[in-house]
Motif scaffolding. Structure first.
Motif, PDB file in Angstrom:
ATOM      1  N   THR A  57      -0.120  -4.730   2.086  1.00 11.71           N
ATOM      2  CA  THR A  57       0.287  -4.552   3.476  1.00 11.71           C
ATOM      3  C   THR A  57      -0.927  -4.393   4.371  1.00 11.71           C
ATOM      4  O   THR A  57      -2.069  -4.316   3.900  1.00 11.71           O
ATOM      5  CB  THR A  57       1.177  -3.294   3.610  1.00 11.71           C
ATOM      6  N   THR A  58      -0.660  -4.319   5.653  1.00  9.71           N
ATOM      7  CA  THR A  58      -1.758  -4.095   6.598  1.00  9.71           C
ATOM      8  C   THR A  58      -2.358  -2.706   6.417  1.00  9.71           C
ATOM      9  O   THR A  58      -3.448  -2.432   6.914  1.00  9.71           O
ATOM     10  CB  THR A  58      -1.253  -4.247   8.047  1.00  9.71           C
ATOM     11  N   HIS A  59      -1.650  -1.824   5.710  1.00  9.17           N
ATOM     12  CA  HIS A  59      -2.162  -0.481   5.426  1.00  9.17           C
ATOM     13  C   HIS A  59      -2.971  -0.455   4.122  1.00  9.17           C
ATOM     14  O   HIS A  59      -3.459   0.594   3.740  1.00  9.17           O
ATOM     15  CB  HIS A  59      -1.006   0.511   5.298  1.00  9.17           C
ATOM     16  N   GLY A  60      -3.064  -1.605   3.423  1.00 10.93           N
ATOM     17  CA  GLY A  60      -3.699  -1.626   2.119  1.00 10.93           C
ATOM     18  C   GLY A  60      -2.660  -1.775   1.025  1.00 10.93           C
ATOM     19  O   GLY A  60      -1.458  -1.937   1.294  1.00 10.93           O
ATOM     20  N   ALA A 102      -3.847   5.263  -3.738  1.00 14.94           N
ATOM     21  CA  ALA A 102      -3.883   6.358  -4.709  1.00 14.94           C
ATOM     22  C   ALA A 102      -2.705   6.255  -5.656  1.00 14.94           C
ATOM     23  O   ALA A 102      -1.737   5.558  -5.412  1.00 14.94           O
ATOM     24  CB  ALA A 102      -3.847   7.700  -3.972  1.00 14.94           C
ATOM     25  N   GLU A 103      -2.816   6.946  -6.787  1.00 14.95           N
ATOM     26  CA  GLU A 103      -1.748   7.125  -7.765  1.00 14.95           C
ATOM     27  C   GLU A 103      -1.402   5.869  -8.549  1.00 14.95           C
ATOM     28  O   GLU A 103      -0.591   5.906  -9.463  1.00 14.95           O
ATOM     29  CB  GLU A 103      -0.468   7.654  -7.091  1.00 14.95           C
ATOM     30  N   VAL A 104      -1.996   4.732  -8.211  1.00 15.36           N
ATOM     31  CA  VAL A 104      -1.703   3.492  -8.926  1.00 15.36           C
ATOM     32  C   VAL A 104      -2.222   3.558 -10.359  1.00 15.36           C
ATOM     33  O   VAL A 104      -1.725   2.870 -11.246  1.00 15.36           O
ATOM     34  CB  VAL A 104      -2.310   2.279  -8.185  1.00 15.36           C
ATOM     35  N   LEU A 162       8.911  -3.275   6.365  1.00 17.10           N
ATOM     36  CA  LEU A 162       9.009  -1.917   6.905  1.00 17.10           C
ATOM     37  C   LEU A 162       7.643  -1.261   7.022  1.00 17.10           C
ATOM     38  O   LEU A 162       7.343  -0.595   8.023  1.00 17.10           O
ATOM     39  CB  LEU A 162       9.918  -1.067   6.010  1.00 17.10           C
ATOM     40  N   LEU A 163       6.807  -1.455   6.017  1.00 17.37           N
ATOM     41  CA  LEU A 163       5.483  -0.838   6.032  1.00 17.37           C
ATOM     42  C   LEU A 163       4.598  -1.446   7.115  1.00 17.37           C
ATOM     43  O   LEU A 163       3.876  -0.739   7.825  1.00 17.37           O
ATOM     44  CB  LEU A 163       4.823  -0.987   4.666  1.00 17.37           C
ATOM     45  N   ASP A 164       4.641  -2.759   7.249  1.00 17.93           N
ATOM     46  CA  ASP A 164       3.809  -3.400   8.259  1.00 17.93           C
ATOM     47  C   ASP A 164       4.289  -3.092   9.668  1.00 17.93           C
ATOM     48  O   ASP A 164       3.508  -3.116  10.615  1.00 17.93           O
ATOM     49  CB  ASP A 164       3.786  -4.917   8.053  1.00 17.93           C
ATOM     50  N   ALA A 195       0.514  -4.648 -12.854  1.00 12.79           N
ATOM     51  CA  ALA A 195       1.278  -3.829 -11.910  1.00 12.79           C
ATOM     52  C   ALA A 195       0.762  -3.935 -10.487  1.00 12.79           C
ATOM     53  O   ALA A 195       1.480  -3.630  -9.545  1.00 12.79           O
ATOM     54  CB  ALA A 195       1.263  -2.373 -12.353  1.00 12.79           C
ATOM     55  N   THR A 196      -0.472  -4.374 -10.298  1.00 18.02           N
ATOM     56  CA  THR A 196      -1.028  -4.491  -8.952  1.00 18.02           C
ATOM     57  C   THR A 196      -0.965  -5.926  -8.427  1.00 18.02           C
ATOM     58  O   THR A 196      -1.448  -6.193  -7.324  1.00 18.02           O
ATOM     59  CB  THR A 196      -2.487  -4.002  -8.925  1.00 18.02           C
ATOM     60  N   THR A 197      -0.397  -6.832  -9.211  1.00 20.59           N
ATOM     61  CA  THR A 197      -0.365  -8.234  -8.792  1.00 20.59           C
ATOM     62  C   THR A 197       1.038  -8.824  -8.728  1.00 20.59           C
ATOM     63  O   THR A 197       1.283  -9.732  -7.939  1.00 20.59           O
ATOM     64  CB  THR A 197      -1.210  -9.102  -9.743  1.00 20.59           C
TER      65      THR A 197
END
Length: 202
Positions: A161-164, A115-117, A197-199, A126-128
């Protein structure tokens, strides 16, 4: 005889200059600034001085850039220590807080999952890949609304990340704070740390 042929002759016969040094020293040419007559030797001296000034300015620029890199490296080191000192569940917040304090970044924000991207829609990359740039118009309005403060320029770090996919956003009201031609080396390092940290945050 042309200027090029004269130059080629001097290159092929360097002994000519040595054999005729006294005569050559008496030849006067215009001063590059005032136009007054000066000797060839004096003109060479002026050229050497100008070259030295150019080299000194270049060296000063390199030294200043090195100091800037050292300062950023020190801030990054303090940021890592701040994150490591935090409890595991608080490390992402510690990183965002550290960015605000160590780097004096008014707005540091990690987007929610998927979200928010769209607030960065005007920057297709910005997404790559990490990047920077000023914002204006509707994009500035979207980012300012998301940040709760005026945003004139932004840096971004996409994170797979593994969270998306998520995006780290860094913003400032100053349009020149994050210019489009900024390097992304530290942003890439920051992304690598945040991705770990996220993973690890199951």
């Amino acid at each position: 005889m042309t200027p090029d042929s004269i130059l080629q002759y001097l290159r092929d016969h360097p002994e000519f200059l040595e054999a005729n040094a006294a005569a050559i020293a008496q030849i006067n040419i215009p001063h590059p600034d005032s136009g007054r007559a000066i000797s060839i030797n004096e003109r060479q001296l002026l050229s050497l001085r100008e070259r030295c000034r150019h080299l000194e300015a270049q060296l000063a620029e390199w030294i200043e850039a090195g100091r800037g890199n050292d300062a950023r490296g020190d801030r990054m080191h303090r940021l890592v220590l701040r994150v490591l000192a935090a409890a595991p569940e608080a490390r992402i917040d510690a990183l965002l807080d550290g960015l605000r304090h160590e780097f004096d970044i008014p707005w540091a924000y990690l987007t929610a999952r998927g979200a928010e991207v769209e607030a960065l829609a005007d920057h297709p990359g910005a997404t790559t890949a990490p990047g920077c740039g000023p914002v204006s118009g509707e994009q500035a309005e979207r980012l300012s609304e998301l940040a709760g403060q005026g945003i004139g320029s932004v840096a971004w770090v996409p994170l797979d990340t593994t969270h998306g996919q998520r995006v780290l956003m860094l913003g400032s009201a100053e349009a020149e704070r994050f210019p489009a031609d900024s390097g992304t080396q530290y942003l890439q390092r920051l992304g690598e740390m945040l991705r770990v940290l996220l993973d690890g945050d199951a």
